[in-house]
Design an enzyme around this catalytic site. Structure first.
Site, short mmCIF file in Angstrom:
data_model
loop_
_atom_site.label_atom_id
_atom_site.label_comp_id
_atom_site.label_asym_id
_atom_site.label_seq_id
_atom_site.Cartn_x
_atom_site.Cartn_y
_atom_site.Cartn_z
N TYR A 1 -75.57 23.31 15.92
CA TYR A 1 -77.01 23.56 15.81
C TYR A 1 -77.78 22.53 16.60
O TYR A 1 -77.22 21.52 17.07
CB TYR A 1 -77.43 23.57 14.34
CG TYR A 1 -77.54 22.19 13.71
CD1 TYR A 1 -76.41 21.43 13.43
CD2 TYR A 1 -78.78 21.64 13.40
CE1 TYR A 1 -76.52 20.17 12.85
CE2 TYR A 1 -78.91 20.38 12.82
CZ TYR A 1 -77.77 19.65 12.55
OH TYR A 1 -77.87 18.41 11.98
N LYS B 1 -72.61 18.15 17.05
CA LYS B 1 -73.69 18.48 16.10
C LYS B 1 -73.29 19.74 15.33
O LYS B 1 -73.80 20.84 15.55
CB LYS B 1 -75.03 18.65 16.85
CG LYS B 1 -76.23 18.50 15.89
CD LYS B 1 -77.48 18.14 16.64
CE LYS B 1 -78.72 18.16 15.76
NZ LYS B 1 -78.70 17.24 14.63
N ARG C 1 -77.30 19.08 24.94
CA ARG C 1 -76.37 18.64 23.87
C ARG C 1 -75.74 19.84 23.18
O ARG C 1 -74.57 19.79 22.80
CB ARG C 1 -77.11 17.75 22.86
CG ARG C 1 -76.17 17.14 21.82
CD ARG C 1 -76.87 16.12 20.96
NE ARG C 1 -77.94 16.71 20.17
CZ ARG C 1 -78.81 16.02 19.43
NH1 ARG C 1 -78.71 14.69 19.38
NH2 ARG C 1 -79.74 16.62 18.74
N LEU D 1 -73.75 10.70 16.17
CA LEU D 1 -74.36 11.69 17.06
C LEU D 1 -75.14 10.95 18.15
O LEU D 1 -75.82 9.97 17.86
CB LEU D 1 -75.32 12.58 16.26
CG LEU D 1 -75.96 13.70 17.06
CD1 LEU D 1 -74.94 14.80 17.35
CD2 LEU D 1 -77.16 14.28 16.32
N GLU E 1 -74.99 5.76 10.59
CA GLU E 1 -76.24 6.49 10.88
C GLU E 1 -76.98 6.72 9.58
O GLU E 1 -76.45 6.48 8.49
CB GLU E 1 -75.94 7.88 11.44
CG GLU E 1 -75.13 7.93 12.67
CD GLU E 1 -75.02 9.35 13.18
OE1 GLU E 1 -75.95 9.78 13.89
OE2 GLU E 1 -74.02 10.03 12.90
N ARG F 1 -61.58 36.61 7.28
CA ARG F 1 -61.37 35.18 7.09
C ARG F 1 -59.96 34.74 7.48
O ARG F 1 -58.96 35.22 6.91
CB ARG F 1 -61.63 34.79 5.63
CG ARG F 1 -61.57 33.28 5.38
CD ARG F 1 -61.98 32.94 3.95
NE ARG F 1 -61.99 31.50 3.73
CZ ARG F 1 -60.92 30.80 3.36
NH1 ARG F 1 -59.75 31.39 3.17
NH2 ARG F 1 -61.01 29.49 3.18
N1 PDD Z 1 -80.76 15.45 12.75
N2 PDD Z 1 -77.74 11.46 13.47
C1 PDD Z 1 -77.57 12.55 12.70
C2 PDD Z 1 -76.39 12.61 11.78
C3 PDD Z 1 -78.48 13.61 12.78
O1 PDD Z 1 -78.30 14.71 12.02
C4 PDD Z 1 -79.59 13.50 13.66
C5 PDD Z 1 -80.61 14.59 13.81
C6 PDD Z 1 -79.72 12.33 14.42
C7 PDD Z 1 -80.85 12.13 15.40
O2 PDD Z 1 -80.67 12.93 16.53
P1 PDD Z 1 -81.93 13.42 17.38
O3 PDD Z 1 -82.66 12.21 17.78
O4 PDD Z 1 -81.31 14.13 18.52
O5 PDD Z 1 -82.75 14.33 16.48
C8 PDD Z 1 -78.77 11.34 14.31
C9 PDD Z 1 -81.63 16.61 12.84
C10 PDD Z 1 -83.04 16.27 13.11
C11 PDD Z 1 -81.45 17.46 11.60
O6 PDD Z 1 -80.30 17.62 11.19
O7 PDD Z 1 -82.41 17.99 11.06
#
Ligand code: PDD
Length: 281
Positions: A32, A145, A51, A201, A177, A99
């Site tokens: 996503y 992601k 990405r 990420l 993170e 499945r």
């Molecule tokens: N999340 N690390 C993780 C685990 C994340 O899920 C996200 C973003 C980030 C920051 O990445 P970026 O700067 O590209 O948004 C770091 C999104 C916003 C979400 O899951 O809603």
């Protein structure tokens, strides 16, 4: 009612449905992206789509549509739904099949997206948030992601139960993170964030913040730091596409930097907002 997009069509939210046999539902077999909408326009959507292309490649999933088409779909969702500030969420799953764990021989990816409003320029959390320290329970490919996110769900639920806004995840005491954000600290004027690896990420906002720090002449060290270092840092903050730069003023019971947003954090947030204004006007 909100208009969503699924498998090539704009439909009312009530008609945006996936099968119970979709592998996104059965296995979390999907990826996503989340991009901000600012002044009614997409922000850095091209970087998010790059990405997405990488995430799809890493899990051997074909792209359901060209990135140029994604851009049109994402912008139309923002416009049709009257989003001035907010976000567009998009997801691709491996698709619908009986499945079975390995990839089915013939399966067509499912794709969907929606938009929703969120306050960005006047984020109610911009005065500072609290985080709750939890162990990082995730797998070894956090650079993808992926929508398999039970570990983050549990981390962020624990954070909420502790009366905080976000989780600070760590591995053996080293900060990885936030539950859905990149974490940073400032010590003696030097900005620190964890170097890119499969442990985290590659945040798009992280890249932009690094660029802005360079322009502002803020020194940067990309190295893993400990929870203890963060607790005694001069400043801490998080970044994400839908939070921009948010000060962290408390880590569980430890007040960070006197409990108010620090100078480096404030400069970066301001520079981030300036850039967002420029790019979307
Ligand atoms: N999340 N690390 C993780 C685990 C994340 O899920 C996200 C973003 C980030 C920051 O990445 P970026 O700067 O590209 O948004 C770091 C999104 C916003 C979400 O899951 O809603």
């Amino acid at each position: 009612m909100r208009t969503c997009w699924i498998n090539g069509q704009f439909v009312p939210e009530s008609e945006a449905k996936l099968s119970i046999f979709d592998r996104g539902v059965l296995f979390g077999d999907g990826v996503y992206e989340v991009a901000a909408v600012f002044q009614g326009r997409l922000l850095d959507a091209d970087l998010h789509l790059a990405r997405l292309t990488r995430s799809l490649g890493e899990i051997g999933m074909p792209a359901p549509l060209a990135n140029e088409r994604w851009l049109e779909v994402m912008q139309e969702l923002a416009t049709t739904n009257g989003i001035d500030e907010g976000l567009v969420y998009l997801q691709v799953t491996r698709g619908e099949a009986e499945r079975d764990f390995p990839f089915p021989a013939t399966v067509k990816p499912s794709a969907f997206a929606y938009a929703r409003p969120k306050r960005l320029s006047d984020d109610p959390n911009a005065g500072g948030i609290a985080v709750h320290v939890v162990p990082d329970l995730r797998w070894l490919r956090c650079d993808i992601k992926s929508t398999s996110m039970l570990a983050q769900v549990l981390a962020k639920q624990a954070a909420r139960a502790a009366g905080t806004y976000e989780a600070m995840m760590h591995e053996d005491g080293l900060v990885t993170e936030g539950g859905s954000s990149t974490l940073w600290m400032v010590k003696d004027g030097v900005l620190h964030t964890r170097p890119l690896s499969s442990d985290i990420l590659a945040g798009i906002t992280r890249d932009v913040a690094i660029l802005l720090a360079g322009e502002l002449g803020i020194r940067l060290e990309q190295r893993a730091f400990t929870v203890d270092e963060a607790r005694s840092a001069d400043e801490c903050f998080l970044t994400s596409a839908t939070s921009f730069v948010l000060p962290i003023t408390r880590i569980d019971d430890a007040v960070v930097g006197g409990g108010t947003p620090g100078a480096v954090t404030s400069r970066l947030r301001e520079a981030y907002l300036d850039r967002a204004c420029r790019l979307t006007s």
